[in-house]
Design an enzyme around this catalytic site. Structure first.
Site, PDB file in Angstrom:
ATOM      1  N   GLY A  12       0.789  -1.245   0.000  1.00  0.00           N
ATOM      2  CA  GLY A  12       0.000   0.000   0.000  1.00  0.00           C
ATOM      3  C   GLY A  12       0.813   1.283   0.000  1.00  0.00           C
ATOM      4  O   GLY A  12       0.344   2.316   0.478  1.00  0.00           O
ATOM      5  N   MET A  94      -4.366  -6.853  -6.614  1.00  0.00           N
ATOM      6  CA  MET A  94      -4.003  -7.951  -7.486  1.00  0.00           C
ATOM      7  C   MET A  94      -5.199  -8.838  -7.842  1.00  0.00           C
ATOM      8  O   MET A  94      -5.180 -10.049  -7.629  1.00  0.00           O
ATOM      9  CB  MET A  94      -2.865  -8.769  -6.851  1.00  0.00           C
ATOM     10  N   ILE A  96      -8.324  -9.080 -11.095  1.00  0.00           N
ATOM     11  CA  ILE A  96      -8.861  -8.528 -12.344  1.00  0.00           C
ATOM     12  C   ILE A  96     -10.286  -8.083 -12.074  1.00  0.00           C
ATOM     13  O   ILE A  96     -11.055  -8.786 -11.416  1.00  0.00           O
ATOM     14  CB  ILE A  96      -8.790  -9.581 -13.476  1.00  0.00           C
ATOM     15  N   HIS A 113       0.521   1.148 -13.053  1.00  0.00           N
ATOM     16  CA  HIS A 113       1.198  -0.040 -13.569  1.00  0.00           C
ATOM     17  C   HIS A 113       2.698   0.250 -13.671  1.00  0.00           C
ATOM     18  O   HIS A 113       3.080   1.296 -14.194  1.00  0.00           O
ATOM     19  CB  HIS A 113       0.620  -0.412 -14.939  1.00  0.00           C
ATOM     20  N   GLY A 147     -10.050  -4.482 -20.667  1.00  0.00           N
ATOM     21  CA  GLY A 147      -8.847  -5.285 -20.928  1.00  0.00           C
ATOM     22  C   GLY A 147      -7.901  -5.262 -19.734  1.00  0.00           C
ATOM     23  O   GLY A 147      -8.200  -4.669 -18.704  1.00  0.00           O
ATOM     24  N   ASP A 149      -4.693  -3.796 -18.344  1.00  0.00           N
ATOM     25  CA  ASP A 149      -3.740  -2.683 -18.503  1.00  0.00           C
ATOM     26  C   ASP A 149      -3.838  -2.020 -19.873  1.00  0.00           C
ATOM     27  O   ASP A 149      -2.815  -1.664 -20.472  1.00  0.00           O
ATOM     28  CB  ASP A 149      -2.297  -3.179 -18.243  1.00  0.00           C
TER      29      ASP A 149
HETATM   30  C1  GAR Z   1       3.280  -1.166  -7.488  1.00  0.00           C
HETATM   31  O1  GAR Z   1       4.569  -1.247  -8.025  1.00  0.00           O
HETATM   32  C2  GAR Z   1       2.248  -1.170  -8.590  1.00  0.00           C
HETATM   33  O2  GAR Z   1       2.654  -0.478  -9.733  1.00  0.00           O
HETATM   34  C3  GAR Z   1       2.128  -2.645  -8.869  1.00  0.00           C
HETATM   35  O3  GAR Z   1       2.140  -3.251  -7.608  1.00  0.00           O
HETATM   36  C4  GAR Z   1       2.930  -2.451  -6.723  1.00  0.00           C
HETATM   37  C5  GAR Z   1       2.119  -2.161  -5.487  1.00  0.00           C
HETATM   38  O4  GAR Z   1       2.879  -1.519  -4.527  1.00  0.00           O
HETATM   39  N1  GAR Z   1       0.924  -2.969  -9.588  1.00  0.00           N
HETATM   40  C6  GAR Z   1       0.859  -3.889 -10.529  1.00  0.00           C
HETATM   41  O5  GAR Z   1       1.792  -4.566 -10.860  1.00  0.00           O
HETATM   42  C7  GAR Z   1      -0.508  -4.019 -11.174  1.00  0.00           C
HETATM   43  N2  GAR Z   1      -0.410  -4.807 -12.359  1.00  0.00           N
HETATM   44  P1  GAR Z   1       2.216  -0.767  -3.328  1.00  0.00           P
HETATM   45  O6  GAR Z   1       1.259  -1.775  -2.673  1.00  0.00           O
HETATM   46  O7  GAR Z   1       3.354  -0.427  -2.408  1.00  0.00           O
HETATM   47  O8  GAR Z   1       1.509   0.442  -3.845  1.00  0.00           O
END
Ligand code: GAR
Length: 204
Positions: A12, A94, A96, A113, A147, A149
């Site tokens: 987060g 995480m 869809i 992303h 879709g 991303d």
């Molecule tokens: C981040 O790097 C975000 O871009 C990625 O998960 C991480 C979450 O970090 N998201 C994806 O890969 C989505 N496909 P966080 O929980 O510290 O914000």
């Protein structure tokens, strides 16, 4: 003022940067609710510390994606994050999202992303960039469509890939940029400065 719902699954840190910018009055939006699909997501404690309400909807509570998303929608609505008055931020969420959810909150769900879309969508984008031999990668804030991303891009930041980068070092440098562009995108949305025209966004 719009109501913000943030969906997380783990650390987060993007959520934290958004919430801190809101509490410093940099973004005119009400942080209404943080929802996680994991009860042990670290970000939940962070949200609570920052005085934001939290709810958990575990994946196993629902048999189908549609059923799960109905629950999410009802929790969002309960906290005022509606299709008229809400913004939903996916911040390391995480799962869809179902087409039904996307349709209901058309152009009101945004995602971060860790790559320069349309390159390296899906999972492990930083690893994908390294394995591909990309010289530059970065991050993208985009609207969510049906879709994976693929929705209209709002902001991107570029990060140079170093020859000795590992997945960890590259991810760290990309994350630093994520923490800048995600609050910036939320701010633009909150101030109604983003217009969506087909695949393109116009920022005024
Ligand atoms: C981040 O790097 C975000 O871009 C990625 O998960 C991480 C979450 O970090 N998201 C994806 O890969 C989505 N496909 P966080 O929980 O510290 O914000």
């Amino acid at each position: 003022m719009l109501n913000l719902g943030i969906l997380i699954s783990g650390r987060g840190s993007n959520m934290e940067y958004i919430l801190k910018a809101i509490s410093k009055k940099k973004i005119p939006i009400n942080p209404a609710i943080v929802i996680s699909n994991k009860h042990d997501a670290k970000g939940l404690k962070v949200a609570q510390k920052l005085g934001v309400k939290i709810e958990v909807i575990e994946n196993k509570e629902c048999k189908s994606r549609v059923e799960y998303d109905k629950k999410i929608i009802s929790v969002l609505s309960k906290h005022g994050v509606t299709q008229k008055n809400g913004l939903v931020c996916l911040a390391g969420f995480m799962r869809i999202i179902s087409p039904e959810f996307v349709k209901k909150y058309k152009n009101r769900i945004i995602n971060i992303h860790p790559a320069l879309l349309p390159a390296f969508p899906g999972l492990h984008s930083q690893k994908q960039a390294l394995e591909y031999g990309a010289k530059y990668s970065g991050c993208t804030v985009h609207f969510v469509d049906a879709g994976i991303d693929t929705g209209p891009v709002i902001i991107q930041a570029v990060v140079k890939v170093k020859e000795d980068d590992t997945e960890e070092t590259l991810s760290k440098r990309i994350l630093k940029e994520e923490h800048k562009i995600y609050p910036e995108a939320v701010n633009l949305f909150a101030r109604r400065r983003i217009k969506v025209l087909g695949r393109k966004t116009i920022i005024s």
